[in-house]
Scaffold this active site. Structure first.
Site, mmCIF file in Angstrom:
data_model
loop_
_atom_site.group_PDB
_atom_site.id
_atom_site.type_symbol
_atom_site.label_atom_id
_atom_site.label_comp_id
_atom_site.label_asym_id
_atom_site.label_seq_id
_atom_site.Cartn_x
_atom_site.Cartn_y
_atom_site.Cartn_z
ATOM 1 N N GLY A 14 28.674 38.846 0.194
ATOM 2 C CA GLY A 14 27.588 39.576 -0.451
ATOM 3 C C GLY A 14 27.947 40.184 -1.797
ATOM 4 O O GLY A 14 27.294 41.129 -2.248
ATOM 5 N N SER A 15 28.951 39.607 -2.466
ATOM 6 C CA SER A 15 29.272 40.166 -3.789
ATOM 7 C C SER A 15 28.101 39.946 -4.754
ATOM 8 O O SER A 15 27.848 40.778 -5.629
ATOM 9 C CB SER A 15 30.562 39.564 -4.342
ATOM 10 O OG SER A 15 30.405 38.195 -4.595
ATOM 11 N N ASN A 16 27.368 38.866 -4.572
ATOM 12 C CA ASN A 16 26.190 38.651 -5.424
ATOM 13 C C ASN A 16 25.054 39.585 -5.047
ATOM 14 O O ASN A 16 24.332 40.077 -5.918
ATOM 15 C CB ASN A 16 25.752 37.185 -5.358
ATOM 16 C CG ASN A 16 26.681 36.305 -6.151
ATOM 17 O OD1 ASN A 16 26.654 36.311 -7.380
ATOM 18 N ND2 ASN A 16 27.547 35.575 -5.459
ATOM 19 N N MET A 92 24.141 29.958 3.190
ATOM 20 C CA MET A 92 24.750 28.647 3.384
ATOM 21 C C MET A 92 23.955 27.743 4.325
ATOM 22 O O MET A 92 24.522 26.910 5.033
ATOM 23 C CB MET A 92 26.193 28.808 3.882
ATOM 24 C CG MET A 92 27.066 29.634 2.955
ATOM 25 S SD MET A 92 26.987 29.122 1.217
ATOM 26 C CE MET A 92 28.224 27.845 1.231
ATOM 27 N N ARG A 93 22.640 27.898 4.325
ATOM 28 C CA ARG A 93 21.800 27.015 5.132
ATOM 29 C C ARG A 93 20.658 26.494 4.268
ATOM 30 O O ARG A 93 20.319 27.109 3.259
ATOM 31 C CB ARG A 93 21.200 27.772 6.322
ATOM 32 C CG ARG A 93 22.202 28.138 7.375
ATOM 33 C CD ARG A 93 21.512 28.872 8.500
ATOM 34 N NE ARG A 93 20.512 28.049 9.183
ATOM 35 C CZ ARG A 93 20.788 27.200 10.165
ATOM 36 N NH1 ARG A 93 22.022 27.058 10.564
ATOM 37 N NH2 ARG A 93 19.839 26.506 10.740
ATOM 38 N N ASN A 109 17.838 30.109 -5.912
ATOM 39 C CA ASN A 109 19.149 29.844 -5.305
ATOM 40 C C ASN A 109 20.243 29.925 -6.374
ATOM 41 O O ASN A 109 20.001 29.669 -7.552
ATOM 42 C CB ASN A 109 19.158 28.449 -4.659
ATOM 43 C CG ASN A 109 20.449 28.169 -3.918
ATOM 44 O OD1 ASN A 109 20.977 29.039 -3.222
ATOM 45 N ND2 ASN A 109 20.976 26.964 -4.077
ATOM 46 N N HIS A 111 24.178 28.641 -7.330
ATOM 47 C CA HIS A 111 25.141 27.595 -6.979
ATOM 48 C C HIS A 111 26.363 27.678 -7.889
ATOM 49 O O HIS A 111 26.209 27.774 -9.116
ATOM 50 C CB HIS A 111 24.477 26.217 -7.101
ATOM 51 C CG HIS A 111 25.371 25.124 -6.644
ATOM 52 N ND1 HIS A 111 25.652 24.913 -5.304
ATOM 53 C CD2 HIS A 111 26.117 24.218 -7.329
ATOM 54 C CE1 HIS A 111 26.506 23.914 -5.190
ATOM 55 N NE2 HIS A 111 26.804 23.482 -6.407
ATOM 56 N N ASP A 147 20.236 22.180 -3.463
ATOM 57 C CA ASP A 147 20.698 22.313 -4.845
ATOM 58 C C ASP A 147 20.006 21.379 -5.841
ATOM 59 O O ASP A 147 20.641 20.892 -6.785
ATOM 60 C CB ASP A 147 22.227 22.083 -4.917
ATOM 61 C CG ASP A 147 22.976 23.015 -3.981
ATOM 62 O OD1 ASP A 147 22.537 24.165 -3.809
ATOM 63 O OD2 ASP A 147 24.001 22.590 -3.423
HETATM 64 C C1 GRF Z 1 28.719 32.215 -4.142
HETATM 65 O O1 GRF Z 1 29.768 31.564 -4.823
HETATM 66 C C2 GRF Z 1 27.482 31.368 -4.169
HETATM 67 O O2 GRF Z 1 27.335 30.643 -5.347
HETATM 68 C C3 GRF Z 1 27.759 30.435 -3.024
HETATM 69 O O3 GRF Z 1 28.322 31.268 -2.039
HETATM 70 C C4 GRF Z 1 29.030 32.327 -2.666
HETATM 71 C C5 GRF Z 1 28.564 33.624 -2.067
HETATM 72 O O4 GRF Z 1 29.371 34.694 -2.406
HETATM 73 N N1 GRF Z 1 26.572 29.724 -2.639
HETATM 74 P P1 GRF Z 1 28.927 36.185 -2.037
HETATM 75 O O5 GRF Z 1 28.588 36.211 -0.563
HETATM 76 O O6 GRF Z 1 27.775 36.555 -2.896
HETATM 77 O O7 GRF Z 1 30.134 37.037 -2.326
#
Ligand code: GRF
Length: 205
Positions: A14-16, A92-93, A109, A111, A147
């Site tokens: 969940g860093s994003n 991831m689904r 999304n 990627h 994607d």
């Molecule tokens: C990211 O690199 C995203 O592009 C990929 O999974 C990773 C998720 O990282 N699909 P986080 O959970 O947001 O840290």
């Protein structure tokens, strides 16, 4: 313009998600994360949501007999929290048609490669093994395949010759953490228009 309500789909650290939560809190996005849905029980993303006081749910696919019923449960939660934009932040689904049809032009999304190169779940490793000098990050509208949807933003990331997977992944994640909030902000400000595969970005009013 009213603040948009974002629903984040996650599977991992969940860093994003954190980057988006921070960008919303800093006023860089005209919106807020209304709900987080995880496909994994122990995803650290759920802890981050909790720390921010955002409702988080784990939807256990084993409790649903079919992919359709699993997706309908996700849709039910997104609707319950009156989500405007669905953000797949390391989800991831494959997202089902049920959700995509309920949110036309409103599922984004992220990627970790320059699409259409290296789609799929091992993009960073595949780019490294292939020997490309440049890879990057793509934020795109999601469609029913992996994607492949119209591209909103891309940014390149150099691959250095002695990079390990961890080093390259860290360089890519850093770029993700700015590109995803930027794309969401453009959407929330109603600045994106899709024509065929091309996404046009309106200049700021
Ligand atoms: C990211 O690199 C995203 O592009 C990929 O999974 C990773 C998720 O990282 N699909 P986080 O959970 O947001 O840290």
């Amino acid at each position: 313009m009213a603040r948009k309500r974002l629903g984040a789909l996650v599977s991992g650290s969940g860093s994003n998600l954190q980057a988006v939560l921070d960008a919303c809190a800093a006023g860089k996005i005209n919106g807020e994360i209304a709900v987080v849905v995880s496909s994994k029980k122990d995803a650290y993303a759920l802890t981050r949501a909790e720390q921010f006081g955002v409702p988080g749910f784990w939807v256990d696919k084993d409790k649903f007999p079919t992919a359709d019923s699993y997706n309908l449960e996700i849709l039910r939660i997104l609707r319950e929290y009156r989500v405007d934009l669905v953000v797949m932040a390391g989800y991831m689904r494959l997202l089902g048609e049920e959700v995509l049809e309920a949110f036309p032009q409103a599922v984004i999304n992220l990627h970790p490669a320059l699409l259409p190169s290296f789609p799929g779940g091992n993009a960073i490793e595949e780019a490294l093994d292939y020997g490309v000098r440049l890879t990057g990050v793509t934020v795109h509208f999601a469609d029913a395949a992996y994607d492949t949807g119209p591209i909103i933003l891309q940014e390149f990331v150099p691959v250095h010759q002695y990079d390990t997977l961890d080093v390259l992944a860290a360089r890519i994640h850093k770029v993700e953490h700015t590109l995803l909030p930027r794309a969401i902000s453009l959407w929330a400000d109603n600045r994106l228009r899709i024509e065929g595969r091309r996404v046009y970005i309106r200049s700021k009013q």
